[in-house]
Write an enzyme that holds these catalytic residues in place. Structure first.
Site, PDB file in Angstrom:
ATOM      1  N   TYR A  22       0.948  -1.264  -0.030  1.00 40.77           N
ATOM      2  CA  TYR A  22      -0.005   0.072   0.028  1.00 40.77           C
ATOM      3  C   TYR A  22       0.872   1.268   0.043  1.00 40.77           C
ATOM      4  O   TYR A  22       0.413   2.088  -0.459  1.00 40.77           O
ATOM      5  CB  TYR A  22      -0.899   0.112   1.199  1.00 40.77           C
ATOM      6  N   LYS A  66       3.822 -15.314   3.493  1.00 40.45           N
ATOM      7  CA  LYS A  66       4.015 -16.174   2.121  1.00 40.45           C
ATOM      8  C   LYS A  66       5.337 -16.584   2.259  1.00 40.45           C
ATOM      9  O   LYS A  66       6.261 -16.164   1.232  1.00 40.45           O
ATOM     10  CB  LYS A  66       3.435 -15.323   1.070  1.00 40.45           C
ATOM     11  N   ASP A  77      -6.392  -7.225   4.220  1.00 34.77           N
ATOM     12  CA  ASP A  77      -7.298  -6.446   3.519  1.00 34.77           C
ATOM     13  C   ASP A  77      -8.171  -7.650   2.963  1.00 34.77           C
ATOM     14  O   ASP A  77      -9.321  -7.760   3.013  1.00 34.77           O
ATOM     15  CB  ASP A  77      -6.855  -5.579   2.465  1.00 34.77           C
TER      16      ASP A  77
HETATM   17  C1  IPM Z   1     -10.576  -1.599   3.690  1.00 28.69           C
HETATM   18  C2  IPM Z   1     -10.393  -0.881   2.385  1.00 28.69           C
HETATM   19  C3  IPM Z   1      -9.631   0.060   2.048  1.00 28.69           C
HETATM   20  C4  IPM Z   1      -8.131  -0.749   2.114  1.00 28.69           C
HETATM   21  C5  IPM Z   1      -9.641   0.719   0.812  1.00 28.69           C
HETATM   22  C6  IPM Z   1     -11.100   1.646   0.588  1.00 28.69           C
HETATM   23  C7  IPM Z   1      -8.402   1.766   0.518  1.00 28.69           C
HETATM   24  O1  IPM Z   1     -10.654  -2.175   1.499  1.00 28.69           O
HETATM   25  O2  IPM Z   1     -10.511  -0.723   4.861  1.00 28.69           O
HETATM   26  O3  IPM Z   1     -10.323  -2.779   3.874  1.00 28.69           O
HETATM   27  O4  IPM Z   1      -7.940  -1.391   1.206  1.00 28.69           O
HETATM   28  O5  IPM Z   1      -7.438  -0.739   3.169  1.00 28.69           O
HETATM   29 MG    MG Z   2     -10.778  -3.980   2.410  1.00 29.16          MG
END
Ligand code: IPM
Ligand code: MG
Length: 369
Positions: free
Chosen positions: A141, A191, A247
């Protein structure tokens, strides 16, 4: 207790569910004699439309000056074609980073009354109670470099997965500390058979575990974990994992709970905590009063617990959610055709608020005897 909360309704169903979470917090405020101050600000697609950017400075400043942030959802289909840094989601990611919220706690609980809403067999899911501890500020991210490029005349794109020892260590400690107050088991997900970042992850987590001799640690590859979660969810207590794996797995956990609309989250570790339901903006049902506000309300309960240290109030809100479900009330996402009553978003919020008052009353009556 005085508390300053910045409210960021955001996009899609965000404003609808956030309004119900605020309603429940108002009830808590009245019943327990607290003083909560709410300051509503723009984020996401709504902010792009009105202020030209997904995280206006005024929003960020308000968040940094408050005790906690309560967020609805970000994301709107009209912005789907924008590059990542200009999308509504970018506002949320920048906010998480600015708040230093590196620890994302996502409880996935199978409530008894709605265990049959899971597509999995009731005997598989019932009794499941998992806490996902997702690292929130590292990995793919935020890793640099990233971007679009050209390779041999063709378009290409790349991202970087990176973690430092310190980043892994601090999130591992959150998971082990949480396990101490639960069933004393941590499943660390990686992983490590393919990725260097995962090898580092595994090494650090194993070392941190030495400080927690009473907590059992197991390591699972993320692909195997994805399978075990739906095969035998009850075997999990705390699941510790990096940003992207967390996520993905936390959405999978919605299958255990029965609906994504039930899941709450707390993003903590910095000065100001950020609380948001796991579900997204659900543009397909936005504005129709059909959204399930329970994930947002449960996020407000996490705010009471983690930012305000109001454990009893948090427990009462959680008990109220259970009571409303036990009484047979359902939003459409939880309807299996036999619901006593299909409630609107607003009605569900009002029912939980009422139930909070009843739960608190009952507790007082009990103590008075
Ligand atoms: C979550 C969401 C977010 C993420 C998005 C909206 C950026 O999917 O909070 O799980 O990927 O963290
Ligand atoms: Mg999410």
């Amino acid at each position: 207790m005085r508390l300053k909360v910045t409210v960021l309704p955001g996009d899609g169903i965000g404003p609808e569910v956030t309004a119900e979470a605020v309603r429940v917090l108002h009830t808590v405020e009245e019943i327990y004699g607290h003083s909560f101050e709410f300051d509503e600000r723009l984020i996401g697609g709504a902010a792009i439309k009105q202020a030209g950017t997904s995280l206006p400075t005024a929003t960020l400043d308000a968040c940094l000056e408050s005790d906690a942030v309560l967020l609805g959802a970000v994301g709107a289909p009209e912005h789907d074609d924008l590059p990542p840094e200009r999308r509504p989601e970018a506002g949320l990611l920048t906010l998480r980073r600015a708040l230093g919220a590196y620890a994302n706690l996502r409880p996935a609980i199978s409530y008894r009354a709605v265990a049959d809403c899971s597509p999995l067999r009731t005997e598989v899911v019932s009794g499941s109670d998992i806490l996902f501890v997702r690292e929130l500020l590292g990995g793919l991210y935020f890793g640099e470099p990233r971007g679009f490029t050209r390779e041999g005349g063709a378009s290409a794109a790349f991202n970087t997965m990176r973690y430092t020892v310190a980043e892994v260590e601090r999130i591992a400690r959150v998971a082990f500390d949480a396990a101490l107050g639960r069933r004393s088991k941590v499943t660390s997900v990686d992983k490590a058979n393919v990725l260097e970042t995962s090898q580092l992850w595994r090494e650090v987590v194993t070392r941190v575990a030495l400080d927690y001799p009473s907590v059992a640690l197991e390591h699972l590859y993320v692909d195997a974990c994805a399978m075990h979660l739906v095969m035998n969810p009850r075997k999990f207590d705390v699941v510790l994992t990096e940003n992207l794996f967390g996520d993905i797995l936390s959405d999978e956990a919605a299958v255990i709970a029965g609906s994504l609309g039930l899941l709450a989250s707390a993003s903590i570790g910095g000065e100001v905590g950020l609380y948001e339901p796991v579900h997204g903006s659900a543009p397909d049902i936005a504005g129709r009063a059909q959204a399930n506000p329970l994930g947002a309300i449960a996020s407000a309960a996490l705010l009471l617990r983690h930012t305000a240290q109001l454990e009893q109030e948090a427990l009462d809100v959680e008990a109220a959610i259970r009571a409303v479900l036990d009484a047979g009330y359902r939003t459409p996402d939880l309807d299996r055709g036999q619901s006593k009553y299909i409630a609107t978003t607003h009605e569900m919020g009002a029912l939980v608020a009422e139930a909070v008052a009843e739960v608190a009353d009952m507790r007082h009556a009990y103590h008075a005897v």
